[in-house]
Enzyme design. Structure first.
Site, mmCIF file in Angstrom:
data_model
loop_
_atom_site.group_PDB
_atom_site.id
_atom_site.type_symbol
_atom_site.label_atom_id
_atom_site.label_comp_id
_atom_site.label_asym_id
_atom_site.label_seq_id
_atom_site.Cartn_x
_atom_site.Cartn_y
_atom_site.Cartn_z
ATOM 1 N N HIS A 156 0.825 -1.223 0.000
ATOM 2 C CA HIS A 156 0.000 0.000 0.000
ATOM 3 C C HIS A 156 0.854 1.266 0.000
ATOM 4 O O HIS A 156 0.348 2.349 -0.269
ATOM 5 C CB HIS A 156 -0.919 0.008 1.223
ATOM 6 C CG HIS A 156 -1.983 -1.059 1.168
ATOM 7 N ND1 HIS A 156 -3.314 -0.756 1.007
ATOM 8 C CD2 HIS A 156 -1.918 -2.407 1.231
ATOM 9 C CE1 HIS A 156 -4.016 -1.881 0.986
ATOM 10 N NE2 HIS A 156 -3.192 -2.899 1.125
ATOM 11 N N ASP A 364 3.612 9.554 -0.697
ATOM 12 C CA ASP A 364 2.424 8.817 -0.260
ATOM 13 C C ASP A 364 2.173 7.697 -1.260
ATOM 14 O O ASP A 364 2.300 7.914 -2.469
ATOM 15 C CB ASP A 364 1.214 9.777 -0.236
ATOM 16 C CG ASP A 364 0.171 9.370 0.786
ATOM 17 O OD1 ASP A 364 0.083 8.170 1.095
ATOM 18 O OD2 ASP A 364 -0.573 10.255 1.273
HETATM 19 C C1 G6P Z 1 -1.288 3.197 6.134
HETATM 20 C C2 G6P Z 1 -0.753 1.797 5.938
HETATM 21 C C3 G6P Z 1 -1.690 0.755 6.530
HETATM 22 C C4 G6P Z 1 -2.033 1.119 7.958
HETATM 23 C C5 G6P Z 1 -2.619 2.522 8.030
HETATM 24 C C6 G6P Z 1 -2.927 2.964 9.474
HETATM 25 O O1 G6P Z 1 -2.381 3.410 5.311
HETATM 26 O O2 G6P Z 1 -0.497 1.537 4.576
HETATM 27 O O3 G6P Z 1 -1.101 -0.529 6.485
HETATM 28 O O4 G6P Z 1 -2.931 0.190 8.512
HETATM 29 O O5 G6P Z 1 -1.669 3.421 7.484
HETATM 30 O O6 G6P Z 1 -1.799 2.856 10.282
HETATM 31 P P1 G6P Z 1 -1.749 1.922 11.564
HETATM 32 O O7 G6P Z 1 -0.316 1.924 11.974
HETATM 33 O O8 G6P Z 1 -2.657 2.573 12.566
HETATM 34 O O9 G6P Z 1 -2.241 0.559 11.191
#
Ligand code: G6P
Length: 454
Positions: A156, A364
């Site tokens: 992602h 990003d």
């Molecule tokens: C980004 C990453 C995700 C992640 C999200 C939220 O979008 O690509 O993998 O889940 O951030 O971050 P967190 O650390 O709270 O999961």
């Protein structure tokens, strides 16, 4: 289509409520849920709470398989290696990544735990679909445990240029882990190219930007930009409740004032500081207009246990105070800042209210906020200011593109966005909307699943 799908992601698509669970809103779950609900399947992930690993259970038609993370795993695997090493490294190293073996070994161990859960969940003929930077070793581990299943991986976030990846002491291990998949997918062509170059450089072997040899297998590389449930955003934006909320917010903010909006996780990659500095510059240049515009910034708390995030929060809040101190009046503060999250309807009301949406990350993977804003502009009004370093900029070409390293340039474009001729504003927004209507998250999921299957 008959295969069950086993999604493997760091987080389950759930959060705990007082008396059970609720599905947490998110593009990935809304895209994959219909496939799993129809064909069956599982989701392997963490609940977000230390030591919380109930036995598998079904919620919303999906078998949920929680993976246990202890407090030490959260410190070393999640906050440490995932978000203190890999996250900054993959985002152009805009904060110095830290390299520690006492973070790396837990990363390996936790990846193995996810792979074991996935191996247990997979029935013959199922597809495994592994997600994101926290789990890059899972495809390789899973391949050894279950050589009979097809495995896909989707990153992602950006995949960095080879010169930056080179710093990572465990670059070979990560590349080999990813090449355990049959398909490795990236948000953009650039990510795919960077990965191919890195694999050829550090692992040798044969390949191009579309495939790589891995022993006796061929791994397919693809770019597949993720998107949103466009129709859901558009219909919520048109709902009566949101309309009423927009009118109320307008009254509160002053009906004649133009609204500039930023919505982000509070992350140093997002360039919240840049856009505030640009707004400050704009107000210094046009003091007479300070009363005519208001900047709303929503900062969603994130990874507060990582020092660079706490420092960024202080910086952002300092900037907000400084701008309001220099340009505010008793009856009007130019920046409204909120540290917290919004519920989906409130968020969409903010999008609808915004004359200008400001998305200025230094780097990003995609940036779905940009797409969400576009999806909620039924009358084709509004301007999107978008960093050229967001993956979304590859598709949203009619946005007003900016270089976030150039604060004066961002201020120029912000000014332009606030004064776009109505014809140009409509033409740009119409083209942007068409793009997100045609390329929604369902199309994305289908193209990834089809690629994994074949
Ligand atoms: C980004 C990453 C995700 C992640 C999200 C939220 O979008 O690509 O993998 O889940 O951030 O971050 P967190 O650390 O709270 O999961």
């Amino acid at each position: 289509m008959t295969n069950r799908i086993v999604v493997v992601a760091n987080r389950l698509p759930l959060r705990r409520t007082e008396d059970g669970w609720e599905t947490s809103p998110g593009g990935l779950v809304s895209a994959v849920a219909p496939f799993i609900q129809e064909q069956g399947g599982s989701w392997v992930g963490w609940t977000g709470v230390p030591d919380d690993a109930p036995p598998p259970f079904v919620h919303d038609g999906i078998e949920q398989r929680p993976v246990r993370l202890t407090q030490a795993d959260i410190d070393d695997f999640y906050l440490g290696c995932s978000n203190g090493t890999i996250w900054p490294l993959y985002h152009d190293a805009i904060r110095p990544p830290e390299f520690h073996r006492h973070w790396w070994y837990p990363y390996v161990a936790v990846n193995r735990r996810f792979a074991e859960q996935a191996a247990e969940a997979l029935r013959p003929g199922d597809l495994a679909w592994v997600h994101d930077y926290q789990l890059q070793l899972v495809p390789g581990m899973l391949r050894r445990m279950r050589p009979d299943v097809r495995i896909g991986f989707f990153l992602h976030i950006p995949f960095p240029p080879v010169e930056i990846l080179a710093r990572l002491p465990w670059r070979r291990e990560l590349l080999e882990g990813l090449l355990g998949a049959d398909v490795v997918a990236f948000q953009t062509r650039l990510g795919r190219h960077n990965f191919s170059r890195a694999a050829l450089r550090f692992l040798g072997g044969e390949g191009t930007t579309r495939w790589l040899g891995a022993g006796d297998r061929t791994v397919r590389l693809m770019s597949a930009p993720i998107s949103i449930d466009t129709r859901r955003y558009a219909s919520l934006a048109a709902s009566h409740g949101v309309g009423e909320r927009v009118a109320a917010l307008r009254d509160e903010l002053g009906t004649d004032r133009k609204v500039v909006l930023g919505v982000d996780r509070l992350d140093y990659t997002k360039g919240i500081d840049v856009r505030l500095r640009a707004f400050d510059t704009l107000l210094q240049r046009h003091r007479e207009q300070a009363d005519d515009v208001v900047f709303l910034q929503v900062a969603v708390p994130s990874r507060e246990g990582v020092g660079d995030y706490a420092a960024m929060r202080e910086e952002v809040e300092g900037l907000v105070g400084r701008i309001n101190g220099s340009h505010g009046e008793l009856h009007h503060m130019p920046v409204h800042y909120r540290y917290g999250s919004l519920d989906p309807e409130e968020l969409i009301a903010y999008y609808r209210l915004a004359d200008v949406m400001c998305v200025t990350p230094f780097r990003d993977g995609m940036n779905l906020v940009a797409k969400e804003y576009v999806a909620t502009r039924p009358g084709n009004s509004g301007a999107l200011v978008l960093s050229e370093f967001a993956g979304a900029a590859q598709e949203l070409r009619q946005a007003l593109l900016v270089n976030p390293y150039d604060v004066d340039g961002v201020a120029d474009v912000l000014w332009r966005a606030l004064h776009l001729p109505p014809g140009e504003e409509r033409a740009r927004m119409q083209a942007l909307r068409r793009q997100v209507q045609r390329h929604d998250v369902f199309r994305w999921a289908l193209s990834c699943i089809e690629a994994i299957r074949h």
